[in-house]
Design a protein around this motif. Structure first.
Motif, PDB file in Angstrom:
ATOM      1  N   PHE A  86       0.806  -1.229   0.000  1.00  0.00           N
ATOM      2  CA  PHE A  86       0.000   0.000   0.000  1.00  0.00           C
ATOM      3  C   PHE A  86       0.840   1.281   0.000  1.00  0.00           C
ATOM      4  CE2 PHE A  86      -3.894   2.349   0.937  1.00  0.00           C
ATOM      5  CZ  PHE A  86      -4.798   1.582   0.214  1.00  0.00           C
ATOM      6  N   PRO A  87       1.930   1.328   0.796  1.00  0.00           N
ATOM      7  CA  PRO A  87       2.746   2.566   0.808  1.00  0.00           C
ATOM      8  C   PRO A  87       3.404   2.869  -0.552  1.00  0.00           C
ATOM      9  CG  PRO A  87       3.276   1.166   2.696  1.00  0.00           C
ATOM     10  CD  PRO A  87       2.408   0.351   1.789  1.00  0.00           C
ATOM     11  N   TYR A  88       3.519   1.872  -1.421  1.00  0.00           N
ATOM     12  CA  TYR A  88       4.186   2.058  -2.718  1.00  0.00           C
ATOM     13  C   TYR A  88       3.233   2.546  -3.807  1.00  0.00           C
ATOM     14  CZ  TYR A  88       7.952  -0.720  -0.608  1.00  0.00           C
ATOM     15  OH  TYR A  88       8.955  -1.193   0.205  1.00  0.00           O
ATOM     16  N   LEU A  89       1.938   2.617  -3.485  1.00  0.00           N
ATOM     17  CA  LEU A  89       0.942   3.020  -4.495  1.00  0.00           C
ATOM     18  C   LEU A  89       1.264   4.394  -5.060  1.00  0.00           C
ATOM     19  CD1 LEU A  89      -2.645   1.969  -3.344  1.00  0.00           C
ATOM     20  CD2 LEU A  89      -1.444   1.303  -5.422  1.00  0.00           C
ATOM     21  N   GLY A  90       1.101   4.562  -6.370  1.00  0.00           N
ATOM     22  CA  GLY A  90       1.317   5.851  -7.020  1.00  0.00           C
ATOM     23  C   GLY A  90       2.754   6.143  -7.374  1.00  0.00           C
ATOM     24  N   THR A  91       3.659   5.177  -7.154  1.00  0.00           N
ATOM     25  CA  THR A  91       5.089   5.437  -7.420  1.00  0.00           C
ATOM     26  C   THR A  91       5.475   5.158  -8.873  1.00  0.00           C
ATOM     27  OG1 THR A  91       5.604   3.194  -6.667  1.00  0.00           O
ATOM     28  CG2 THR A  91       5.805   4.954  -5.041  1.00  0.00           C
ATOM     29  N   VAL A  92       4.561   4.548  -9.653  1.00  0.00           N
ATOM     30  CA  VAL A  92       4.874   4.258 -11.068  1.00  0.00           C
ATOM     31  C   VAL A  92       3.727   4.728 -11.963  1.00  0.00           C
ATOM     32  CG1 VAL A  92       6.317   2.246 -10.537  1.00  0.00           C
ATOM     33  CG2 VAL A  92       3.877   1.919 -10.987  1.00  0.00           C
ATOM     34  N   ASN A  93       4.000   4.800 -13.260  1.00  0.00           N
ATOM     35  CA  ASN A  93       2.975   5.147 -14.238  1.00  0.00           C
ATOM     36  C   ASN A  93       2.232   3.863 -14.631  1.00  0.00           C
ATOM     37  OD1 ASN A  93       1.435   5.911 -16.417  1.00  0.00           O
ATOM     38  ND2 ASN A  93       3.162   6.314 -17.786  1.00  0.00           N
ATOM     39  N   TYR A  94       0.953   3.770 -14.250  1.00  0.00           N
ATOM     40  CA  TYR A  94       0.190   2.525 -14.457  1.00  0.00           C
ATOM     41  C   TYR A  94      -0.276   2.349 -15.905  1.00  0.00           C
ATOM     42  CZ  TYR A  94       0.380   2.383  -9.412  1.00  0.00           C
ATOM     43  OH  TYR A  94       0.842   2.358  -8.114  1.00  0.00           O
ATOM     44  N   LEU A  95       0.024   3.313 -16.765  1.00  0.00           N
ATOM     45  CA  LEU A  95      -0.315   3.184 -18.192  1.00  0.00           C
ATOM     46  C   LEU A  95       0.924   2.848 -19.031  1.00  0.00           C
ATOM     47  CD1 LEU A  95      -2.841   6.163 -18.569  1.00  0.00           C
ATOM     48  CD2 LEU A  95      -3.348   3.740 -18.217  1.00  0.00           C
ATOM     49  N   GLU A  96       2.072   2.653 -18.348  1.00  0.00           N
ATOM     50  CA  GLU A  96       3.290   2.291 -19.084  1.00  0.00           C
ATOM     51  C   GLU A  96       3.236   0.801 -19.439  1.00  0.00           C
ATOM     52  OE1 GLU A  96       8.136   1.861 -18.469  1.00  0.00           O
ATOM     53  OE2 GLU A  96       6.946   2.842 -16.915  1.00  0.00           O
ATOM     54  N   ALA A  97       3.340   0.520 -20.744  1.00  0.00           N
ATOM     55  CA  ALA A  97       3.270  -0.873 -21.193  1.00  0.00           C
ATOM     56  C   ALA A  97       4.422  -1.164 -22.143  1.00  0.00           C
ATOM     57  CB  ALA A  97       1.939  -1.125 -21.893  1.00  0.00           C
ATOM     58  N   THR A  98       4.737  -2.450 -22.302  1.00  0.00           N
ATOM     59  CA  THR A  98       5.777  -2.838 -23.264  1.00  0.00           C
ATOM     60  C   THR A  98       5.265  -2.515 -24.671  1.00  0.00           C
ATOM     61  OG1 THR A  98       4.847  -5.060 -23.101  1.00  0.00           O
ATOM     62  CG2 THR A  98       6.845  -4.630 -21.859  1.00  0.00           C
ATOM     63  N   ASP A  99       4.130  -3.092 -25.042  1.00  0.00           N
ATOM     64  CA  ASP A  99       3.415  -2.754 -26.277  1.00  0.00           C
ATOM     65  C   ASP A  99       2.020  -3.353 -26.191  1.00  0.00           C
ATOM     66  OD1 ASP A  99       3.690  -5.481 -26.802  1.00  0.00           O
ATOM     67  OD2 ASP A  99       5.392  -5.206 -28.150  1.00  0.00           O
ATOM     68  N   LEU A 100       1.151  -2.999 -27.151  1.00  0.00           N
ATOM     69  CA  LEU A 100      -0.248  -3.448 -27.122  1.00  0.00           C
ATOM     70  C   LEU A 100      -0.330  -4.969 -27.217  1.00  0.00           C
ATOM     71  CD1 LEU A 100      -3.044  -2.187 -26.904  1.00  0.00           C
ATOM     72  CD2 LEU A 100      -3.203  -2.244 -29.390  1.00  0.00           C
ATOM     73  N   ALA A 101       0.503  -5.555 -28.077  1.00  0.00           N
ATOM     74  CA  ALA A 101       0.489  -7.017 -28.263  1.00  0.00           C
ATOM     75  C   ALA A 101       0.811  -7.710 -26.937  1.00  0.00           C
ATOM     76  CB  ALA A 101       1.490  -7.424 -29.330  1.00  0.00           C
ATOM     77  N   GLY A 102       1.765  -7.133 -26.172  1.00  0.00           N
ATOM     78  CA  GLY A 102       2.159  -7.710 -24.884  1.00  0.00           C
ATOM     79  C   GLY A 102       1.012  -7.740 -23.884  1.00  0.00           C
ATOM     80  N   ILE A 103       0.181  -6.682 -23.901  1.00  0.00           N
ATOM     81  CA  ILE A 103      -0.961  -6.602 -22.978  1.00  0.00           C
ATOM     82  C   ILE A 103      -1.926  -7.760 -23.230  1.00  0.00           C
ATOM     83  CG2 ILE A 103      -3.021  -5.255 -22.380  1.00  0.00           C
ATOM     84  CD1 ILE A 103      -1.329  -2.722 -22.978  1.00  0.00           C
ATOM     85  N   PHE A 104      -2.220  -8.025 -24.522  1.00  0.00           N
ATOM     86  CA  PHE A 104      -3.184  -9.083 -24.839  1.00  0.00           C
ATOM     87  C   PHE A 104      -2.562 -10.481 -24.735  1.00  0.00           C
ATOM     88  CE2 PHE A 104      -5.227  -5.407 -27.004  1.00  0.00           C
ATOM     89  CZ  PHE A 104      -6.354  -5.379 -26.185  1.00  0.00           C
ATOM     90  N   GLU A 105      -1.251 -10.557 -24.964  1.00  0.00           N
ATOM     91  CA  GLU A 105      -0.554 -11.835 -24.750  1.00  0.00           C
ATOM     92  C   GLU A 105      -0.609 -12.193 -23.264  1.00  0.00           C
ATOM     93  OE1 GLU A 105       3.770 -13.706 -25.765  1.00  0.00           O
ATOM     94  OE2 GLU A 105       3.305 -11.816 -26.774  1.00  0.00           O
ATOM     95  N   ALA A 106      -0.429 -11.163 -22.419  1.00  0.00           N
ATOM     96  CA  ALA A 106      -0.536 -11.370 -20.967  1.00  0.00           C
ATOM     97  C   ALA A 106      -1.960 -11.784 -20.593  1.00  0.00           C
ATOM     98  CB  ALA A 106      -0.149 -10.094 -20.222  1.00  0.00           C
TER      99      ALA A 106
END
Length: 430
Positions: free
Chosen positions: A167-187
């Motif tokens: 919980f204390p780490y929330l907001g420390t990264v960009n949650y929209l950062e992705a490798t690429d679109l294909a990676g999101i759907f492969e995941a």
């Protein structure tokens, strides 16, 4: 068939919902979270949402069909009603493949945790697990369900520990950062494995009180709860550890907790993961043995597989047969490949279940449907069409290696169907 061959109705709404949640929350999230983060980056939470939405679309079809035919055959029964015995038997065999391969993969995960904690060989742990769980399942459905519920509560607590410590780490990264679109759907395709388990609620409907009403409610609660919990865990995991580091971890959630709580927490999470893998094998085999029982009871598989224990009223021959087959498949090693072979089977099954619902709206319109899928144009249901299309999309993300394995197993299934139906002298299905 004689009274002795009937299963006992013992499970209520709370029990069947917790069994479903326990199975969905099983090994998938504890093992595949790292691989998924490596593929999707910080947007792995969206991969979970997409996979969960796809599972939910098919779950709606399961809900209507289970309310129409609340019997142990589940997918086999649904597809047989819509497309005839041969296609029903083929889909039933795909489900049995799925159960065997999933049980084997997860038992290997159990064996590795077991080996780390106790120092013995991982194969001893995996084979011992099948023997232990078979005896519990034969002893009784109530006892099996209670063990599954107890471990489910431990699993949920493990995921809550991950959320709390991160919980204390929330907001420390960009949650929209992705490798690429294909990676999101492969995941998403890989993660789909982590949502499987809701269909076991349907497979246990013959042992559920007031199944026509209870089963749909249990399905809905289990899927909404797990989608929300998984998304929370995904957001926390990438907040605590860089997704590139997570992608290389074999024990991702234990590593996440170790960052904030140290080595003791790592050992605790290893224990929880050990129990989670055990629980997944238990509930997958519970559902799978009921599919085999249902298919044998109707004569599509050898009748001996429908034998029910005279004292415990459980399908003991189906349980032992399933355990022996699963032990054979323990020799498969890579969990991502094995999980995706399971996905190959279940994508084909979900596609056929969705089509079956659409067809039965026209061929069996008069049957009582205590639950009905919403959003229809006349008799035509829109959501099962979306469910079928979404499984085709995820199927297209599978690797050539996985598709090859899947096609070989499917070919064997077709051969078994032809041999069984020729023996029974069935006319070809329409």
């Amino acid at each position: 068939m004689e009274r002795e061959s009937e299963l006992k109705k013992e499970l209520n709404l709370l029990e069947i919902t917790l069994v479903g949640i326990g199975n969905i929350l099983g090994a998938g999230i504890y093992v595949l979270m790292g691989r998924a983060a490596g593929l999707a980056g910080n947007m792995v939470w969206f991969s979970f949402l997409f996979a969960g939405a796809t599972a939910a679309l098919s779950a709606l079809s399961y809900m209507e069909l289970a309310s129409m035919y609340p019997w142990a055959g589940a997918e086999y029964e649904f597809v047989k009603r819509a497309f005839g015995e041969r296609i029903g038997l083929f889909v039933g065999l795909l489900v049995i493949y799925f159960v065997v391969i999933t049980s084997s993969a997860v038992a290997l995960g159990f064996g590795r945790y077991f080996s780390n904690l106790f120092g013995s060989g991982y194969l001893i742990g995996a084979v011992g697990l099948f023997i232990f769980l078979s005896l519990i399942m034969i002893y009784g459905i109530k006892e099996s369900a209670r063990l599954a519920i107890l471990i489910s509560l431990i699993e949920v607590s493990g995921l809550l520990i991950v959320i709390y410590t991160g919980f204390p780490y929330l907001g420390t990264v960009n949650y929209l950062e992705a490798t690429d679109l294909a990676g999101i759907f492969e995941a998403s395709t890989l993660i789909f494995f982590a949502f499987l388990g809701f269909e076991d609620i349907v497979r246990l409907s013959q042992e559920t009180k007031e199944a026509e009403k209870t089963t749909p409610k249990a399905l809905l609660i289990a899927i909404f709860f797990t989608v929300f919990l998984y998304m929370c865990v995904a957001v926390i995991a990438v907040s605590v550890l860089d997704f590139r580091v997570l992608g290389l971890s074999g024990v991702p959630l234990a590593d996440v907790v170790a960052v904030s709580l140290g080595n003791d927490a790592f050992v605790l999470m290893s224990w929880i993961a050990l129990l989670s893998t055990m629980n997944t094998v238990l509930v997958v085999m519970l559902g799978g043995s009921r599919i085999i029982y249902g298919m044998a009871y109707s004569g599509s598989l050898p009748r001996s597989l429908s034998r029910v224990h005279p004292s415990y009223h459980t399908p003991w021959v189906a349980i032992f047969g399933l355990a022996c087959l699963s032990i054979l498949f323990v020799l498969l090693r890579d969990i991502a490949i094995v999980a995706n072979i399971s996905n190959f089977m279940i994508f084909a099954v979900f596609f056929m279940v969705n089509l079956s619902l659409i067809k039965l709206r026209y061929t069996d319109p008069g049957r009582n449907r205590p639950f009905r899928v919403p959003l229809n144009i006349g008799r035509f249901p829109l959501l099962p069409l979306l469910g079928a299309l979404s499984t085709v999309f995820l199927f297209s993300q599978l690797s050539l290696e996985v598709i090859t394995y899947g096609l070989v197993l499917a070919g064997l299934g077709i051969l078994i169907v032809l041999l069984r139906t020729r023996k029974k002298g069935l006319p070809p299905t329409h």
